[in-house]
Design a protein around this motif. Sequence first.
Motif, PDB file in Angstrom:
ATOM      1  N   PRO A  24       4.337   0.416 -13.205  1.00 47.97           N
ATOM      2  CA  PRO A  24       5.306   0.695 -12.139  1.00 47.97           C
ATOM      3  C   PRO A  24       4.693   0.612 -10.743  1.00 47.97           C
ATOM      4  N   ASP A  25       3.395   0.887 -10.620  1.00 48.76           N
ATOM      5  CA  ASP A  25       2.803   0.958  -9.277  1.00 48.76           C
ATOM      6  C   ASP A  25       1.562   0.062  -9.244  1.00 48.76           C
ATOM      7  N   LEU A  26       1.752  -1.166  -8.751  1.00 46.73           N
ATOM      8  CA  LEU A  26       0.643  -2.127  -8.789  1.00 46.73           C
ATOM      9  C   LEU A  26      -0.488  -1.739  -7.835  1.00 46.73           C
TER      10      LEU A  26
ATOM     11  N   ARG B  72      -6.214   0.227  -7.580  1.00 47.70           N
ATOM     12  CA  ARG B  72      -7.236   1.254  -7.305  1.00 47.70           C
ATOM     13  C   ARG B  72      -7.953   1.663  -8.587  1.00 47.70           C
ATOM     14  N   GLN B  73      -7.189   1.773  -9.674  1.00 41.21           N
ATOM     15  CA  GLN B  73      -7.839   2.120 -10.961  1.00 41.21           C
ATOM     16  C   GLN B  73      -8.823   1.026 -11.367  1.00 41.21           C
ATOM     17  N   LEU B  74      -8.440  -0.209 -11.081  1.00 37.45           N
ATOM     18  CA  LEU B  74      -9.314  -1.321 -11.468  1.00 37.45           C
ATOM     19  C   LEU B  74     -10.655  -1.257 -10.744  1.00 37.45           C
TER      20      LEU B  74
ATOM     21  N   ILE C 206     -12.148  -7.732  -9.227  1.00 45.22           N
ATOM     22  CA  ILE C 206     -11.579  -6.846 -10.252  1.00 45.22           C
ATOM     23  C   ILE C 206     -10.296  -6.171  -9.766  1.00 45.22           C
ATOM     24  N   SER C 207     -10.210  -5.916  -8.467  1.00 41.88           N
ATOM     25  CA  SER C 207      -8.996  -5.208  -8.023  1.00 41.88           C
ATOM     26  C   SER C 207      -7.912  -6.168  -7.539  1.00 41.88           C
ATOM     27  N   SER C 208      -8.196  -7.473  -7.468  1.00 39.13           N
ATOM     28  CA  SER C 208      -7.133  -8.370  -6.993  1.00 39.13           C
ATOM     29  C   SER C 208      -6.611  -9.318  -8.068  1.00 39.13           C
TER      30      SER C 208
END
Length: 761
Positions: free
Chosen positions: A420-422, A427-429, A398-400
């Motif tokens: 803007p900030d992947l 981290r949100q994912l 989910i985070s990658s």
Amino acid sequence: MSAKDKSGRSATSVTDQEALDFHSQGRPGKLEISPTKPMATQRDLSLAYSPGVAVPVKAIAANPATAYDYTTRGNMVAVISNGTAILGLGNLGALASKPVMEGKSVLFKRFADVDSIDLEVDTEDADEFINCVRFLGPSFGGINLEDIKAPECFIIEQKLREIMDIPVFHDDQHGTAIIATAGLINALQLTGRDLKTTRLVCNGAGAAAIACVELIKSMGFAPENIIMCDTKGVIYQGRTEGMNQWKSAHAVKTDRRTLEDAMDGADVVLGLSQKGAFSEAMIRSMAEKPIIFAMANPDPEITPEEVSAIRDDAIMATGRSDYPNQVNNVLCFPYMFRGALDVHASTINEAMKIAAAEALANLAKEDVPDDVAAAYQGNRPRFGPQYIIPVPFDPRLISSIPVAVAKAAMESGVARKTLPDLAAYGRQLSARRDPIASTLQRIYERVRRQPKRIVFAEGEEVQMMRSALAYVNQELGTALLLGREQQMREMADREGIDLDRPGIQIVNARISKRTGAYTDYLYARLQRKGYLYRDAQRLINNDRNHFAACMVALGDADGMVTGITRNYSTALEDVRRCIDPKPGHRVIGVSLALCRGRTVLVADTAVHDMPSAEELADIAEEAAGLARRLGYFPRVAMLAYSTFGHPSGERSERVREAVNILDRRRVDFEYDGEMGADVALNARVMEQYPFCRLSGTANVLVMPAFHSASISTKMLQELGGSTVIGPLLVGLDKSVQIVSMAAKDSDIVNMAALAAHNAGS
Ligand SMILES: NC(=O)C1=CN([C@@H]2O[C@H](COP(=O)(O)OP(=O)(O)OC[C@H]3O[C@@H](n4cnc5c(N)ncnc54)[C@H](OP(=O)(O)O)[C@@H]3O)[C@@H](O)[C@H]2O)C=CC1
Ligand SMILES: CC(=O)C(=O)O
Ligand SMILES: [Mg+2]
């Protein structure tokens, strides 16, 4: 009993009856829709509906992009099928495809927090299908086409992609192609092959197969090294029978005519056709270190057992979850759409597909950290022939994958929103995944590595029999069913339950040779509490909870589950007569409340009525210990009606004193209080108390008393849409779990697995 056999198969096979029960129990099917806004007051109604709703209507009419802000569109995907190619089962129609489509919708939610609904369109005519779907665009952020047969699927997808301004993605084509390509990249690396010279055969020339071959070619495979076959054999240049333009595009100049001819000497074979399509002779004739992806579902073209019986140098993958190397589009579609939705992509293009394939391939090569290892069937996998691709439960997906997809969408110009900030997006994912599902998965896998003997005390009850069977079928260990054999067999026959399945043992207390030993044991414990020998004898002969608890106490079983015929506190008293607390521990009940991807442990929900400050501190320690064993970093909130002294009151003082006791004990976990539930669970409210020692919102809630614990967890369950598991009994010297009298089979199996898990810790 081992959790895996020689082929690496693990223990997740289920019976037909279990599958039907799973789908029919409770609310039939696998999905429901629930609102995200309160609809309680006149004001709510005025906002949600007329007149308030007119405001977003006008905003969207003026600027359609705001639909992503004011409606579900930005997180909503339709799974649409006509049922013409349901898995590898063939054309069974739109209605019969519904369980698969509901399943895909559930997987969207489970793995990537994408809301999804299934739509079954009852036509085999491509134009009718297109006409039905083309007008649905405003409702959804994306369309996932599923199980539509070739060649109609190509026409349908191409046309819908042209006329719709949201991603339209035929999962069987591109999801499968992305996963197969990722697995293939890694398998080629492991066998030291160069993709430019590798000879590949693809059996099947339908939706999945054509897309796989196209993506593989775009990655650099030489077209002349790829032979496709279908039901008529090799697709060669000049063939006329059973052809279409999509097959013709991959026809090669060759004298080979049959699948046997094609596979002779081949390096790689992809099966996207039907069960049993590969023979042992075909597999024998392949090159050294062959790569075999038998991806037909639910049964592969050849099984890993069959391959391992004839060769030991193959890299083998299937579409199933019970073997290593699951090459299945579930690893792709939730994450592909997550990334596409989050940048409001207008389409899913080649760049996004290749980015997903590469990200997946790379993930399998990364070191597996501790918290991920448990998702891997109990082993810490190392990149190699048995691990060429991550498993669907890998929490890193989910985070990658969505990050790679979103980045490719932005770079290739199809994103309508920029992230803007992947790194922050990644981290949100992570926070979107459902932690309890991974936790339960982890527990099951641990138990499979060390299977346990669990006594199902109420063995004559049909739910207990079903649960015992499921426990055994999932290779969690031996199920000891306590009861009278004849009654149990009659009931089992009526209900179609196989009690002769290896792993199920019937224990009849009346004729057991252990009755004397249990009676002696119980009498020794109770003789100074007013019990005569014959009282102990009666309890052992007539009461299954006492018999079962003594089995566990004297080591004839590793753990016990009970509760459907007797209320919780009575069952607990029965057990406590036979089993003490673990030295230095306190027996408490902890409930796991799961809501919106968040899990909190609530204690004590079973034992202490009005705990003293000292007892509250003990409860905090026990609950934090359980949280740790379940894989959480405990942040314990000592709850009260007041927060840090306001409003003051005698009951809150007890909680404050418990915090002081924890200070004095110098415990090794985060805790603070007293605080209200809103402070504990809402980061913004907690910010108002900058001195609060918790590093984030609490995941363990210690309730001031049993009544508040019981009332709040039941309210969460009934009103808040939460799932509540438990109470789990913690602190006993032996492993016992008590279910509620209303427990369903699945609850009982979960509790039996938890009993088995605790028996090992
Ligand atoms: N693991 C995964 O993630 C996925 C697996 N699949 C599996 O792939 C298979 C095909 O699905 P899909 O492409 O959607 O279906 P389609 O109906 O579009 O295509 C089926 C293809 O398989 C061919 N075929 C059927 N039986 C045989 C056989 N015995 N030998 C050679 N070719 C055969 C058909 O040949 P012809 O053209 O002559 O009729 C056709 O080309 C299914 O088993 C499905 O479960 C699909 C998607 C994802
Ligand atoms: C996995 C899948 O989508 C199929 O077999 O059709
Ligand atoms: Mg499918």
